[in-house]
Scaffold this active site. Sequence first.
Site, short mmCIF file in Angstrom:
data_model
loop_
_atom_site.label_atom_id
_atom_site.label_comp_id
_atom_site.label_asym_id
_atom_site.label_seq_id
_atom_site.Cartn_x
_atom_site.Cartn_y
_atom_site.Cartn_z
N HIS A 187 -2.35 -1.88 2.43
CA HIS A 187 -1.98 -2.39 2.90
C HIS A 187 -1.13 -3.70 2.99
CE1 HIS A 187 -3.74 0.84 5.15
NE2 HIS A 187 -3.17 0.57 6.33
N CYS A 216 1.12 3.85 6.76
CA CYS A 216 0.23 3.85 5.38
C CYS A 216 -0.26 4.84 4.81
CB CYS A 216 -0.54 2.96 5.84
SG CYS A 216 -1.86 3.29 7.38
N ASP A 262 -4.91 0.89 -2.12
CA ASP A 262 -4.78 0.23 -0.34
C ASP A 262 -2.97 0.36 -0.53
OD1 ASP A 262 -4.81 -0.57 1.71
OD2 ASP A 262 -6.03 -1.90 1.87
#
Length: 394
Positions: A278, A76, A276
């Site tokens: 993820h 990430c 983000d």
Amino acid sequence: VEILAKYENQINVFSEFLEDLPDTDEPVWVLGECYNAKTEKTELLSDVHSRLWFTYRKKFSPIGGTGPSSDAGWGCMLRCGQMILAQALVCSQLGRAWRWRAEGGQPEEYHRILHCFLDRKDSCYSIQQMAQMGVGEGKSVGEWYGPNTVAQVLKKLALFDDWNSLAVYVSMDNTVVIEDITQVHPEPFTSGETPEQACSHTGGNRATTCPQSHSDWRPLLLVIPLRMGINHINPVYIQALKECFKMPQSCGVLGGKPNLAYYFIGFVGEELIYLDPHTTQSAVEAEAGSGVDDQSYHCLRSPRRMKITNLDPSVALGFFCKSEDDFDSWCNLVQQEIQMKRNLRMFELVDNHPPHWPPFVPPTKPEVQTTGAEFIESTDKLFESEEEFEILNV
């Protein structure tokens, strides 16, 4: 890794969404641009959707030939590093005002930038290149990175990118040294030295923005790793952090929560707006000479947000200065908005290299030799603590 990825994705189900932009008169700041949430919602969302969005991918060419074929669960911060670098390249090649259109028709420079980040070993900022370059920073392939490590990796990889000729400066000890930044602008690199780097065969088209005098100035990505507290962000730094997003040179912030990296692009009120990484998507294949289906590289849902007070204190601030005038303007803004107005400074800006520091050595292309021996052997190391930062005086 799959279990960890599933766990992370479940965590983010509970993230706060900006589905309905807050009904507030407070300005919304995104990478140096200011929006009214009530009257400029379309323009605001277009700006956010135009940012290149890099996420976990699966089914790509194994890293190093025998390593992982997915970065789910550990990549990430690498993906966030790709996003901050991509924003710098977009500003350099296309300008801050450029907007992406879902129906296609993007300029050639956009496609060339995107190709630099595809999940293949010959793309110069690919997950494969970043993970293998991280070995030189003491990180095994498959190990979680912090913001400082990913900044060091970007600095090294940029040396192989002859098309963009981007200079990456990573500050030390919370101090930006103007003298050292002038030393990262030597004569432009010669192309053709690294045949496996995708960006190297597109030499030329180098951005020169100061033809009158300093013609050797190259577009600059300035990264400032900081620790704004011990276990939690110290509230005294919150206003200074907001000021960074207001600056025209803002290129975002790397950070997040412990072992959950986000790319922060702005704020509204007391909440940060972020992209983000993820989400696990399949790797995109690109045939030579053809375009790429880029829909999965733009986050078309509403952006996410989190309370500033929930931010992990370890961050890396990013700024992009296309010209020397941009850099001089940034220095003035830092002096006015951060150094003169705050009792506790986020970072220092000094003219000269501190005499007690080791001599500054401009970065040079490293020798990269990665074997399968560096691959992580278990998931035990995935969530080790962040690397050390100098603690700001609090």
